[in-house]
Scaffold this motif. Structure first.
Motif, PDB file in Angstrom:
ATOM      1  N   ARG A   1      15.927  -1.019 -16.048  1.00 39.46           N
ATOM      2  CA  ARG A   1      14.678  -2.192 -15.808  1.00 39.46           C
ATOM      3  C   ARG A   1      15.218  -3.514 -16.549  1.00 39.46           C
ATOM      4  N   GLN A   2      15.704  -3.291 -17.819  1.00 36.43           N
ATOM      5  CA  GLN A   2      16.315  -4.423 -18.671  1.00 36.43           C
ATOM      6  C   GLN A   2      17.667  -4.992 -17.658  1.00 36.43           C
ATOM      7  N   PHE A   3      18.327  -4.398 -17.220  1.00 39.24           N
ATOM      8  CA  PHE A   3      19.465  -4.670 -16.375  1.00 39.24           C
ATOM      9  C   PHE A   3      19.118  -5.500 -15.087  1.00 39.24           C
TER      10      PHE A   3
ATOM     11  N   ALA B   1      15.816  10.285 -20.315  1.00 46.06           N
ATOM     12  CA  ALA B   1      15.236   9.624 -19.047  1.00 46.06           C
ATOM     13  C   ALA B   1      14.667   8.506 -19.004  1.00 46.06           C
ATOM     14  N   GLU B   2      13.810   8.568 -20.142  1.00 46.41           N
ATOM     15  CA  GLU B   2      12.975   7.406 -20.389  1.00 46.41           C
ATOM     16  C   GLU B   2      13.909   6.146 -20.732  1.00 46.41           C
ATOM     17  N   GLU B   3      14.740   6.352 -21.465  1.00 47.40           N
ATOM     18  CA  GLU B   3      15.698   5.665 -22.091  1.00 47.40           C
ATOM     19  C   GLU B   3      16.717   4.778 -20.850  1.00 47.40           C
ATOM     20  N   ILE B   4      17.200   5.813 -20.119  1.00 46.15           N
ATOM     21  CA  ILE B   4      17.942   5.310 -18.804  1.00 46.15           C
ATOM     22  C   ILE B   4      16.934   4.619 -17.997  1.00 46.15           C
ATOM     23  N   LEU B   5      15.883   4.725 -17.870  1.00 52.92           N
ATOM     24  CA  LEU B   5      15.002   3.950 -16.911  1.00 52.92           C
ATOM     25  C   LEU B   5      14.888   2.650 -17.775  1.00 52.92           C
TER      26      LEU B   5
ATOM     27  N   VAL C   1      15.568  15.851 -15.698  1.00 53.04           N
ATOM     28  CA  VAL C   1      14.956  15.507 -17.095  1.00 53.04           C
ATOM     29  C   VAL C   1      15.070  16.966 -17.878  1.00 53.04           C
ATOM     30  N   ASP C   2      14.979  18.098 -17.447  1.00 56.22           N
ATOM     31  CA  ASP C   2      15.360  19.322 -18.086  1.00 56.22           C
ATOM     32  C   ASP C   2      16.609  19.510 -18.716  1.00 56.22           C
ATOM     33  N   TYR C   3      17.354  18.887 -17.938  1.00 57.00           N
ATOM     34  CA  TYR C   3      18.885  18.972 -18.652  1.00 57.00           C
ATOM     35  C   TYR C   3      19.093  17.683 -19.715  1.00 57.00           C
TER      36      TYR C   3
END
Length: 149
Positions: A135-137, A127-131, A119-121
């Motif tokens: 979930r959509q996938f 991070a929320e976008e990837i999550l 998350v720091d990086y």
């Protein structure tokens, strides 16, 4: 980019990155002879009141025998124990032993530290976008393969 090329790229990402991601997440548990799934069972036991094998299997949408195999290992390592329900002797609640409680705490702390470094990086937004994408996938995959869900 054509579909075949895109599929090849996805396979390449899986083989080089996602498998690494799995081991990166699993590594803290391996120090205690645990798989990540076994750690997650311990975490569920710690976070839940009166949880049973059936509860865990149902929440994970896996068979009872799959969870039972994992629980046998945890019992053998003496990280958990079973306690009979005083009102229904057939029901057995899963509990962490003191050693299991300590191990769960250590692994959780390491997992949180590792995740925080991501998350720091990348930033919380990414991070929320990837999550959200994952979930959509999964939602689309479950729609296309209802027997798998």
């Amino acid at each position: 980019m054509n579909t075949k090329h895109l599929l090849d790229e996805y396979i390449d990402v899986y083989m080089t990155s996602l498998k690494y991601l799995d081991s990166f997440i699993s590594e803290p548990a391996m120090a205690f002879k645990l798989s990540f799934e076994q750690y997650l069972i311990m975490h569920t036991i710690k976070e839940s009141q009166n949880v049973t094998l059936v509860d865990i299997a149902d929440s994970r949408k896996v068979t009872r025998s799959a969870i039972s195999r994992q629980i046998k290992v945890l019992l053998g390592l003496e990280y958990i124990y079973q306690e009979r329900d005083s009102n229904d002797r057939r029901r057995q609640y899963l509990r962490l032993t003191p050693r299991g409680d300590e191990i769960e705490r250590v692994i959780s702390k390491k997992a949180e530290q590792r995740f925080q470094s991501w998350v720091d990086y990348f930033g919380e937004g990414k991070a929320e976008e990837i999550l959200h994408f994952i979930r959509q996938f999964v939602d689309v995959a479950n729609l296309n393969n209802p027997a798998d869900s």
